[in-house]
Design an enzyme around this catalytic site. Structure first.
Site, PDB file in Angstrom:
ATOM      1  N   ASP A   1     -28.040 -32.982 -33.040  1.00  0.00           N
ATOM      2  CA  ASP A   1     -29.047 -33.780 -33.748  1.00  0.00           C
ATOM      3  C   ASP A   1     -29.896 -32.883 -34.647  1.00  0.00           C
ATOM      4  O   ASP A   1     -30.292 -33.275 -35.744  1.00  0.00           O
ATOM      5  CB  ASP A   1     -29.982 -34.471 -32.760  1.00  0.00           C
ATOM      6  CG  ASP A   1     -29.285 -35.364 -31.767  1.00  0.00           C
ATOM      7  OD1 ASP A   1     -28.687 -34.830 -30.808  1.00  0.00           O
ATOM      8  OD2 ASP A   1     -29.317 -36.598 -31.955  1.00  0.00           O
TER       9      ASP A   1
ATOM     10  N   HIS B   1     -21.237 -33.106 -33.537  1.00  0.00           N
ATOM     11  CA  HIS B   1     -21.030 -34.548 -33.716  1.00  0.00           C
ATOM     12  C   HIS B   1     -21.958 -35.146 -34.786  1.00  0.00           C
ATOM     13  O   HIS B   1     -21.519 -35.773 -35.737  1.00  0.00           O
ATOM     14  CB  HIS B   1     -21.285 -35.282 -32.398  1.00  0.00           C
ATOM     15  CG  HIS B   1     -20.620 -34.685 -31.200  1.00  0.00           C
ATOM     16  ND1 HIS B   1     -19.299 -34.921 -30.883  1.00  0.00           N
ATOM     17  CD2 HIS B   1     -21.109 -33.859 -30.236  1.00  0.00           C
ATOM     18  CE1 HIS B   1     -19.002 -34.270 -29.759  1.00  0.00           C
ATOM     19  NE2 HIS B   1     -20.081 -33.622 -29.354  1.00  0.00           N
ATOM     20  N   ASP B   2     -23.264 -34.988 -34.591  1.00  0.00           N
ATOM     21  CA  ASP B   2     -24.254 -35.797 -35.302  1.00  0.00           C
ATOM     22  C   ASP B   2     -24.371 -35.575 -36.810  1.00  0.00           C
ATOM     23  O   ASP B   2     -24.540 -36.550 -37.560  1.00  0.00           O
ATOM     24  CB  ASP B   2     -25.632 -35.608 -34.644  1.00  0.00           C
ATOM     25  CG  ASP B   2     -25.641 -36.143 -33.223  1.00  0.00           C
ATOM     26  OD1 ASP B   2     -26.446 -35.655 -32.419  1.00  0.00           O
ATOM     27  OD2 ASP B   2     -24.832 -37.033 -32.904  1.00  0.00           O
TER      28      ASP B   2
ATOM     29  N   ASP C   1     -31.765 -38.001 -30.709  1.00  0.00           N
ATOM     30  CA  ASP C   1     -32.168 -37.499 -29.376  1.00  0.00           C
ATOM     31  C   ASP C   1     -31.943 -35.981 -29.301  1.00  0.00           C
ATOM     32  O   ASP C   1     -31.161 -35.482 -28.502  1.00  0.00           O
ATOM     33  CB  ASP C   1     -31.394 -38.214 -28.257  1.00  0.00           C
ATOM     34  CG  ASP C   1     -29.890 -37.975 -28.322  1.00  0.00           C
ATOM     35  OD1 ASP C   1     -29.228 -38.085 -27.261  1.00  0.00           O
ATOM     36  OD2 ASP C   1     -29.362 -37.644 -29.418  1.00  0.00           O
TER      37      ASP C   1
ATOM     38  N   THR D   1     -28.083 -41.060 -34.144  1.00  0.00           N
ATOM     39  CA  THR D   1     -27.296 -39.973 -33.551  1.00  0.00           C
ATOM     40  C   THR D   1     -27.557 -39.837 -32.049  1.00  0.00           C
ATOM     41  O   THR D   1     -27.234 -38.805 -31.448  1.00  0.00           O
ATOM     42  CB  THR D   1     -27.592 -38.634 -34.254  1.00  0.00           C
ATOM     43  OG1 THR D   1     -28.972 -38.291 -34.030  1.00  0.00           O
ATOM     44  CG2 THR D   1     -27.301 -38.708 -35.734  1.00  0.00           C
TER      45      THR D   1
ATOM     46  N   PHE E   1     -20.986 -40.349 -24.682  1.00  0.00           N
ATOM     47  CA  PHE E   1     -22.345 -40.277 -24.147  1.00  0.00           C
ATOM     48  C   PHE E   1     -23.292 -41.314 -24.761  1.00  0.00           C
ATOM     49  O   PHE E   1     -23.999 -42.022 -24.036  1.00  0.00           O
ATOM     50  CB  PHE E   1     -22.922 -38.869 -24.354  1.00  0.00           C
ATOM     51  CG  PHE E   1     -24.336 -38.734 -23.845  1.00  0.00           C
ATOM     52  CD1 PHE E   1     -25.413 -38.852 -24.717  1.00  0.00           C
ATOM     53  CD2 PHE E   1     -24.591 -38.509 -22.500  1.00  0.00           C
ATOM     54  CE1 PHE E   1     -26.719 -38.749 -24.259  1.00  0.00           C
ATOM     55  CE2 PHE E   1     -25.899 -38.398 -22.020  1.00  0.00           C
ATOM     56  CZ  PHE E   1     -26.958 -38.524 -22.903  1.00  0.00           C
ATOM     57  N   ASN E   2     -23.389 -41.391 -26.092  1.00  0.00           N
ATOM     58  CA  ASN E   2     -24.379 -42.286 -26.713  1.00  0.00           C
ATOM     59  C   ASN E   2     -24.130 -43.745 -26.333  1.00  0.00           C
ATOM     60  O   ASN E   2     -25.072 -44.520 -26.141  1.00  0.00           O
ATOM     61  CB  ASN E   2     -24.361 -42.134 -28.236  1.00  0.00           C
ATOM     62  CG  ASN E   2     -24.973 -40.820 -28.690  1.00  0.00           C
ATOM     63  OD1 ASN E   2     -25.771 -40.212 -27.981  1.00  0.00           O
ATOM     64  ND2 ASN E   2     -24.576 -40.357 -29.868  1.00  0.00           N
TER      65      ASN E   2
ATOM     66  N   ASN F   1     -30.123 -37.206 -24.745  1.00  0.00           N
ATOM     67  CA  ASN F   1     -29.790 -35.835 -24.322  1.00  0.00           C
ATOM     68  C   ASN F   1     -30.825 -35.277 -23.351  1.00  0.00           C
ATOM     69  O   ASN F   1     -30.509 -34.490 -22.469  1.00  0.00           O
ATOM     70  CB  ASN F   1     -29.705 -34.912 -25.540  1.00  0.00           C
ATOM     71  CG  ASN F   1     -28.430 -35.100 -26.318  1.00  0.00           C
ATOM     72  OD1 ASN F   1     -27.377 -35.364 -25.735  1.00  0.00           O
ATOM     73  ND2 ASN F   1     -28.529 -35.018 -27.638  1.00  0.00           N
TER      74      ASN F   1
HETATM   75  O1  RIB Z   1     -21.277 -37.530 -27.364  1.00  0.00           O
HETATM   76  C1  RIB Z   1     -21.960 -36.775 -28.321  1.00  0.00           C
HETATM   77  C2  RIB Z   1     -23.287 -37.385 -28.646  1.00  0.00           C
HETATM   78  O2  RIB Z   1     -24.099 -37.437 -27.473  1.00  0.00           O
HETATM   79  C3  RIB Z   1     -24.101 -36.560 -29.653  1.00  0.00           C
HETATM   80  O3  RIB Z   1     -24.940 -37.397 -30.376  1.00  0.00           O
HETATM   81  C4  RIB Z   1     -24.904 -35.648 -28.774  1.00  0.00           C
HETATM   82  O4  RIB Z   1     -26.103 -35.201 -29.409  1.00  0.00           O
HETATM   83  C5  RIB Z   1     -25.255 -36.579 -27.642  1.00  0.00           C
HETATM   84  O5  RIB Z   1     -26.362 -37.369 -28.055  1.00  0.00           O
HETATM   85 CA    CA Z   2     -27.370 -36.942 -30.386  1.00  0.00          CA
END
Ligand code: RIB
Ligand code: CA
Length: 316
Positions: free
Chosen positions: A19, A243-244, A14, A128, A169-170, A43
């Site tokens: 990403d 993160h990704d 996303d 991701t 979040f994801n 996102n």
């Molecule tokens: O919490 C971080 C994640 O949420 C990452 O994948 C960021 O790109 C968002 O998608």
């Molecule tokens: Ca992401």
């Protein structure tokens, strides 16, 4: 890199600043064979995450990689995007004007199905973003499961969240999808905030991107500069966590992360904890382990891997 056969992967994403780095790593490291990219709402809206994926692949010289748009909302409930972190476009910061390739005229889940069944060897799914597309694939097309080598996803946490006090979040965006993936019986690796918060795009990292002397290097520097501004404003971070790309790096070189095989469940009904990943690190539940959960990262080795890949792509 020796003559070890490249690992076939599909990235479901996303984009999203981090990403984007995940896509560049997958394109730039010869140990992976990127079969295709599918996009999901998260996102930003699906239209924006899809447009962003096309731009990043075009900038990486990878317009031959098929891209298909997947789900535009979570399985249950409504989508809440993260414009406060990734901006209105989902990739705010740099000028990303670039001619892009086309979007496949099939749904992302169908593209995943075709690529997996047509690959000739098991495929690693790297997610991701919210797990909506992956969950739908496994529910709609159970025949693909024997041909999925592993699902590696960035999401959740062994401790606190970032979107709610205990929700990342994801997972918070689509808890039911995460629950389906974690109950699938497939080999699953979870890369949570407890690890990703250690991979920070410091000023030195940003200057290394900018010092590459390429348009892509400058774009990465500008992406991280914007990401740093929102992470500072929203979370008080001095530097933003990427993160990704860690989910991609651990497929390239599993020694980048340390994992433990433990039971993970997703809270679906908690009034204050819906979307939390409940990671039973000490076996208190007596449940069977269903995921390899990242608990450590070789940060320097990760950055070397990512920088080498971006340099390789920049030379295209
Ligand atoms: O919490 C971080 C994640 O949420 C990452 O994948 C960021 O790109 C968002 O998608
Ligand atoms: Ca992401």
């Amino acid at each position: 890199m020796g003559d070890v056969a490249a690992v076939p992967v599909i990235i479901d994403c996303d984009p999203g600043h981090d990403d984007a780095l995940a896509l560049l790593l997958a394109v730039g490291d010869p140990r992976l064979r990127l079969l295709g990219v599918t996009t999901v709402a998260g996102n930003q809206t699906l239209a924006k995450t899809t447009s962003n994926a096309l731009k990043i692949l075009a900038l990486a010289g990878a317009v031959d990689v098929p891209v298909a748009a997947g789900c535009d909302r979570p399985l249950v409930g409504e989508l809440t995007v993260a414009g406060d972190i990734h901006g209105e476009s989902g990739l705010d910061g740099p000028d990303l004007e670039v001619p892009v390739g086309g979007v496949a005229d099939v749904h992302g889940v169908e593209l995943m199905r075709r690529l997996i069944l047509g690959c000739g060897e098991p495929v690693t799914l790297i997610a991701t973003g919210p797990l909506t597309n992956v969950a739908l694939l496994l529910r709609r097309h159970p025949e693909v499961a024997p041909y999925v080598r592993r699902v590696v996803f960035m999401g959740g946490s062994t401790d606190r969240g970032n979107t709610t006090p205990y929700g990342e979040f994801n997972i918070v965006t689509d808890p039911e999808a995460a629950d389906i993936v974690l109950r699938s019986g497939l080999p699953v690796t979870m890369i949570g905030l407890n690890v990703t918060h250690q991979a920070l795009a410091t000023t030195q990292i940003i200057e290394e991107f900018r010092g590459m002397g390429t348009r892509l290097g400058v774009i990465c520097a500008d992406l991280m500069t914007f990401f740093a501004s929102t992470y500072r404003r929203v979370f008080g971070f001095e530097h933003p966590p990427v993160h990704d790309p860690i989910a991609v790096a651990c497929v390239i070189d599993p020694s980048i992360i340390a994992t433990v095989a433990v039971p993970v469940t997703v809270e679906l009904v908690g009034a204050y904890t819906r979307g939390a990943t409940v990671v039973d690190l000490h076996g208190r539940s007596g449940a069977v382990a269903n995921a390899d959960v990242a608990v450590g990262i070789e940060v320097e080795a990760f950055w070397r891997l990512l920088m080498a890949a971006v340099r390789r792509v920049s030379e295209v």
